[in-house]
Design a protein around this motif. Structure first.
Motif, PDB file in Angstrom:
ATOM      1  N   LEU A  89     -23.279  37.858  15.728  1.00 57.73           N
ATOM      2  CA  LEU A  89     -24.146  37.641  16.885  1.00 57.73           C
ATOM      3  C   LEU A  89     -23.707  36.430  17.701  1.00 57.73           C
ATOM      4  O   LEU A  89     -23.830  36.413  18.926  1.00 57.73           O
ATOM      5  CB  LEU A  89     -25.597  37.445  16.433  1.00 57.73           C
ATOM      6  N   MET A 116     -32.336  37.931  13.184  1.00 59.48           N
ATOM      7  CA  MET A 116     -31.653  38.792  12.210  1.00 59.48           C
ATOM      8  C   MET A 116     -32.181  38.579  10.798  1.00 59.48           C
ATOM      9  O   MET A 116     -32.775  37.547  10.484  1.00 59.48           O
ATOM     10  CB  MET A 116     -30.146  38.561  12.256  1.00 59.48           C
ATOM     11  N   THR A 135     -23.762  38.707   9.845  1.00 54.44           N
ATOM     12  CA  THR A 135     -24.390  39.140  11.105  1.00 54.44           C
ATOM     13  C   THR A 135     -24.703  37.954  12.005  1.00 54.44           C
ATOM     14  O   THR A 135     -24.668  38.075  13.233  1.00 54.44           O
ATOM     15  CB  THR A 135     -25.654  39.969  10.816  1.00 54.44           C
ATOM     16  N   ARG A 188     -33.637  41.415  20.354  1.00 56.03           N
ATOM     17  CA  ARG A 188     -33.690  42.450  19.314  1.00 56.03           C
ATOM     18  C   ARG A 188     -33.497  41.863  17.908  1.00 56.03           C
ATOM     19  O   ARG A 188     -33.012  40.754  17.735  1.00 56.03           O
ATOM     20  CB  ARG A 188     -32.641  43.521  19.584  1.00 56.03           C
ATOM     21  N   TYR A 209     -31.775  42.313  14.118  1.00 57.14           N
ATOM     22  CA  TYR A 209     -30.530  42.871  13.580  1.00 57.14           C
ATOM     23  C   TYR A 209     -30.455  42.761  12.062  1.00 57.14           C
ATOM     24  O   TYR A 209     -30.993  41.830  11.457  1.00 57.14           O
ATOM     25  CB  TYR A 209     -29.318  42.132  14.173  1.00 57.14           C
ATOM     26  N   GLN A 210     -29.735  43.713  11.507  1.00 57.11           N
ATOM     27  CA  GLN A 210     -29.430  43.716  10.076  1.00 57.11           C
ATOM     28  C   GLN A 210     -28.075  44.389   9.905  1.00 57.11           C
ATOM     29  O   GLN A 210     -27.864  45.502  10.399  1.00 57.11           O
ATOM     30  CB  GLN A 210     -30.511  44.497   9.327  1.00 57.11           C
ATOM     31  N   SER A 238     -31.517  36.555  19.839  1.00 57.28           N
ATOM     32  CA  SER A 238     -31.431  37.538  18.764  1.00 57.28           C
ATOM     33  C   SER A 238     -32.118  36.965  17.534  1.00 57.28           C
ATOM     34  O   SER A 238     -32.165  35.748  17.337  1.00 57.28           O
ATOM     35  CB  SER A 238     -29.979  37.873  18.419  1.00 57.28           C
ATOM     36  N   ALA A 243     -21.710  41.916  20.345  1.00 55.54           N
ATOM     37  CA  ALA A 243     -23.102  41.488  20.219  1.00 55.54           C
ATOM     38  C   ALA A 243     -23.652  41.019  21.553  1.00 55.54           C
ATOM     39  O   ALA A 243     -24.817  41.273  21.886  1.00 55.54           O
ATOM     40  CB  ALA A 243     -23.212  40.376  19.175  1.00 55.54           C
ATOM     41  N   LYS A 268     -25.276  43.590  23.712  1.00 58.59           N
ATOM     42  CA  LYS A 268     -26.520  44.206  23.274  1.00 58.59           C
ATOM     43  C   LYS A 268     -27.706  43.616  24.041  1.00 58.59           C
ATOM     44  O   LYS A 268     -27.626  42.516  24.578  1.00 58.59           O
ATOM     45  CB  LYS A 268     -26.724  43.969  21.769  1.00 58.59           C
ATOM     46  N   ARG A 272     -25.208  43.885  11.399  1.00 60.42           N
ATOM     47  CA  ARG A 272     -24.588  44.130  12.711  1.00 60.42           C
ATOM     48  C   ARG A 272     -25.179  45.341  13.440  1.00 60.42           C
ATOM     49  O   ARG A 272     -24.522  45.944  14.299  1.00 60.42           O
ATOM     50  CB  ARG A 272     -23.068  44.314  12.589  1.00 60.42           C
ATOM     51  N   ARG A 273     -26.400  45.692  13.142  1.00 61.28           N
ATOM     52  CA  ARG A 273     -27.031  46.844  13.787  1.00 61.28           C
ATOM     53  C   ARG A 273     -28.474  46.510  14.141  1.00 61.28           C
ATOM     54  O   ARG A 273     -29.182  45.886  13.356  1.00 61.28           O
ATOM     55  CB  ARG A 273     -26.966  48.056  12.853  1.00 61.28           C
ATOM     56  N   MET A 274     -28.902  46.934  15.318  1.00 61.90           N
ATOM     57  CA  MET A 274     -30.307  46.766  15.694  1.00 61.90           C
ATOM     58  C   MET A 274     -31.174  47.652  14.810  1.00 61.90           C
ATOM     59  O   MET A 274     -30.873  48.831  14.618  1.00 61.90           O
ATOM     60  CB  MET A 274     -30.521  47.137  17.167  1.00 61.90           C
TER      61      MET A 274
END
Length: 309
Positions: A255, A217, A251, A268, A270-271, A215, A261, A264, A273-275
């Motif tokens: 993650l 972020m 985040t 990807r 992330y910012q 991941s 997380a 997911k 807690r969201r893609m």
């Protein structure tokens, strides 16, 4: 186009990267995601003695995780470790002194770590470097590139998280100038280029190593010593709107420890807690699959040059 990118980036930042933006986003966070025990799990955090890295270490230590702090300055690292132990009661916190810009020493450290420790569950690549002028390490690599963009993927690693920057949104991957040898050296833009490289690397490594969950972020605009030192004008003008290190680390921690997380897709960005997407609209910062493959090939070639035999 660069003027458009910078303006679009700043407007996006004012609505998404500030402290108020975090407070707004946090209303949808699921509290139980971080209600976990990390006893028996080990985490390596680079740049763990201050800022986002220290806040991440604190959050993980509170949950019982074993912490390996990888830092450049021994005195600052030991001081941070003592504070972490005092605040959390967790004594499973270890300091490793390493300058991540020294490529050969990074490889030697990785090999020595594997011999001494049989497991490492999560690697958090938090340390970053913004150079005021171009400088090279002993191997001839640009120091910022060596710190920010070269990588080692351990065979026993389960999760790898990289702390990137929203600055990468203004940069297109420059395969022909990875180490900023050509053109005027602008430390902030070079750093943004490295962060674009990190995003592409994460996407590609997820395909190459399916057994590891990758991941990357963006922590938002965070009030850290690194930001204050590297971008004093930005820090001074935006200080009241910057996130706390704990908010910036949220985040990263999510993650690193949450089952949500882990479920997911790998690779990807992330910012909060969201893609999220990795390009600004109409900014023409996309790279071709061939360019992305060339980046990984170039980094692999460099890795082989310095890998101990």
């Amino acid at each position: 186009m660069s003027l458009y990118r910078n303006l679009a980036w700043f407007l996006k930042g004012m609505t998404e990267f500030t402290r108020n933006a975090f407070l707004s986003a946090s209303k949808r966070f699921v509290e139980k995601d971080l209600e976990v025990s990390l006893a028996g799990r080990s985490f390596m955090i680079t740049g763990a003695n201050s800022g986002i890295g220290k806040a991440t270490a604190m959050a993980i230590a509170r949950r019982g995780g074993t912490i390996h702090m990888v830092c450049r300055n021994k005195d600052k690292a030991e001081e941070a470790r003592a504070e972490l132990v005092k605040e959390t009661g967790n004594k499973e916190i270890y300091v490793h002194i390493l300058d991540l810009s020294e490529t050969k020493k990074v490889w030697e450290f990785a090999e020595a770590f594997k011999r001494k420790y049989k497991t490492l569950n999560v690697l958090i690549n938090n340390a970053g470097s913004i150079m005021s002028q171009r400088d090279v390490n002993a191997e001839g690599l640009e120091k910022g590139f060596a710190t920010n963009s070269t990588y080692i993927t351990a065979s026993f690693l389960l999760v790898q998280i990289t702390v990137s920057s929203g600055g990468m949104l203004v940069q297109k991957l420059r395969i022909g100038n990875l180490q900023s040898e050509r053109g005027r050296y602008d430390g902030t833009m070079v750093y943004a280029q490295h962060k674009r490289q990190q995003v592409v690397m994460t996407e590609q490594l997820a395909k190459i190593h399916p057994s590891i969950h990758f991941s990357v972020m963006h922590p938002g605009w965070v009030n850290t010593p690194a930001v204050a030192n590297a971008m004093p004008d930005f820090h001074r003008s935006m200080k009241d709107s910057l996130r706390t290190p704990e908010q910036g680390a949220d985040t990263v921690v999510w993650l690193a420890v949450s089952e949500a997380a882990a479920a997911k897709p790998s690779g990807r960005f992330y910012q909060d807690r969201r893609m999220v997407g990795t390009h600004l609209p109409l900014a023409w910062t996309h790279s071709s699959p061939l360019e992305e493959q060339k980046l990984i090939s170039a980094l692999d070639d460099l890795a082989k040059m310095f890998q101990p035999h």
